[in-house]
Design an enzyme around this catalytic site. Sequence first.
Site, PDB file in Angstrom:
ATOM      1  N   HIS A 265      46.600  11.088 -15.646  1.00  0.00           N
ATOM      2  CA  HIS A 265      45.511  11.561 -16.569  1.00  0.00           C
ATOM      3  C   HIS A 265      45.204  13.283 -15.113  1.00  0.00           C
ATOM      4  O   HIS A 265      44.608  14.342 -16.146  1.00  0.00           O
ATOM      5  CB  HIS A 265      44.415  10.943 -15.974  1.00  0.00           C
ATOM      6  CG  HIS A 265      43.759  11.204 -14.657  1.00  0.00           C
ATOM      7  ND1 HIS A 265      44.154  10.392 -13.382  1.00  0.00           N
ATOM      8  CD2 HIS A 265      42.674  11.775 -14.012  1.00  0.00           C
ATOM      9  CE1 HIS A 265      43.567  10.294 -12.457  1.00  0.00           C
ATOM     10  NE2 HIS A 265      43.060  11.537 -12.723  1.00  0.00           N
ATOM     11  N   ASP A 301      48.385   4.184 -13.169  1.00  0.00           N
ATOM     12  CA  ASP A 301      48.326   5.755 -13.222  1.00  0.00           C
ATOM     13  C   ASP A 301      49.022   7.412 -12.293  1.00  0.00           C
ATOM     14  O   ASP A 301      48.843   7.640 -11.401  1.00  0.00           O
ATOM     15  CB  ASP A 301      47.194   6.498 -12.523  1.00  0.00           C
ATOM     16  CG  ASP A 301      46.155   7.993 -13.548  1.00  0.00           C
ATOM     17  OD1 ASP A 301      47.240   8.581 -13.651  1.00  0.00           O
ATOM     18  OD2 ASP A 301      45.118   7.821 -13.864  1.00  0.00           O
ATOM     19  N   SER A 374      42.941  13.210  -7.737  1.00  0.00           N
ATOM     20  CA  SER A 374      43.629  12.605  -8.312  1.00  0.00           C
ATOM     21  C   SER A 374      45.355  13.083  -7.917  1.00  0.00           C
ATOM     22  O   SER A 374      45.051  14.204  -8.238  1.00  0.00           O
ATOM     23  CB  SER A 374      43.127  12.307  -9.860  1.00  0.00           C
ATOM     24  OG  SER A 374      42.295  11.739  -9.311  1.00  0.00           O
TER      25      SER A 374
END
Lengths: 459, 110
Positions: A265, A301, A374
């Site tokens: 992402h 992810d 992230s």
Amino acid sequence: AGPEPGPPALPRGRPLQAPRPARLLLLLSCPAFRAHVARLFRGEAAEQWRFESWAPGDEVSEDEEEDQLRALGWFALLRVLPGEAEAREGAEERGAPVAVAPLGAVPKGAPLLACGSPFGAFCPDIFLNTLSRGVLSNAAGPLLLTDARCLPGTEGGGVFAARPPGALVALVAAPLCWKAREWVGLTLLCAVAPLLRAARAALGHLHPDSADLAARLPQEVGAPRDLPFQDPGPPWATAAVLVECGTVWGSGVAVAPHLVVTCRHVAPREGARVLVRSSIPKSAAIWGRVVFATQAVSPYDIAVVRLQEDLAGVPVPVPVDRFQEGEAVSVVGFGVFGQACGPSVTSGILSAVVHVDDTPVMLQSTCAVHGGSSGGPLFSTCSGALLGIVASNTRDNNTGATYPHLNFSIPITVLRPALQRYCRTGDLGGLRKLDHAAQPVQVVWRLQRPLVEPPRSKL
Amino acid sequence: MGRPWGPAMKAAEQTGCVVSASRAGRPEEGSWSCSGVILSRSPGLVLCHGGIFTPFLRAGSGALTAPGAAFLPGDSCGDDLRLHVQWGPTAVSPAGRAERNGVGLCTPQC
């Protein structure tokens, strides 16, 4: 709700000194601290930041909010008036002088001990000098951040280092920080060394006859003759890189000098150009390209970025083979501040390792993790080995609340064989298998209950 | 906590204090309080947060944001400011010497 006045609490076995009258000598601030506050917190997203000691939504007047913001970074020097006994005996109490850490002597990731009295003067029998542990999460000049949990009333409390031993590093400036109405889980500190320098200068200016008072202010460790104490800090504290892909940014970690792992992402499209910035050497930026990103259906992810040139000086961490629940861990990432500040370090423990068929598929930690973290690394604090890649923190979709201290990482053991294969041969086959994770793994990452075999019909 | 924290814990215990500010003769207004650090015991010097002094500033809180304002003298606050500092027992202060009948603490306004 705050604490209500009630019947006197029972003392916890340590008699307190009676309150002593004191006199305000001066109010002082650290201009550099205020400048960094303005740069970091009052920019484009100024309206997102709050430092009040009350929760968003509490009924607080605008005047009170404004007063608290104006007082951010202001401290006071007081003179305690001698008690009757001291006045009679002509002597005040004596104790060991406080050691003060020079600015910059304590590195990011270094452990800190905060000492303050939650709720101020409320029930000192119970709350006086409550301790809280954390690490130095980030630093911009005299503006420091720690993940030690502090409460309203601890403003002005001391923050001490394990190295130099027992040195006073900073004072709590704002125990609670809110961004976009969410508690960030970090406490804002002001380094004490520049404050004391300011105090000496101000005393000389305001009270020319107060040279004695200025001389009694504690000195910095190593001053004046020795060189300032310098601790390089843990090498993993500099291991995170900032990953920018178009308008999106996040964190990443180098798994080889030319290879960075981040989240899908953050860098979702294979072939997309990505700018990777490292804090060592300062503000180095290298272009790269996304060579692999898992598909949206994959529970993992993950994206892999190949750089045009090697990252020089950025440590490549050693991956672990196994995980130990409860071990001390640290997350390094560009959450909260992005490029405006170097990577932040937050500390905690490995709170859970979720297995599917005896294989770790998800790690949980108690480190504070924020938007922008992230793709950043999760390290073992003791060994510095890489445990996983941070994928997300937790949000309650019903209430909208975010929980920074419950977060999820992809175990490095899931990625390591595929990354090694790619580094060795350039073959993406191992990474492509991440797109075909088993159904139970997908269930785990969707935070769903495990599938149970439906009861068979007897018809 | 283990041995590495010994010096830090000792320093914290010896220097931690709480500071309260109130207005003389107006107990109904309550008090403001925060934590602090005892920098020196002889003379007694304490560093604490400045936020609790905002209500007492003669020129209002705007004085804190005046251009170039790095410090303000003690008389920036009104004459009715009353300050008290409280700390715990320390090795250098025998309990028998403590004054036990001093001014009581106010609870902060909730």
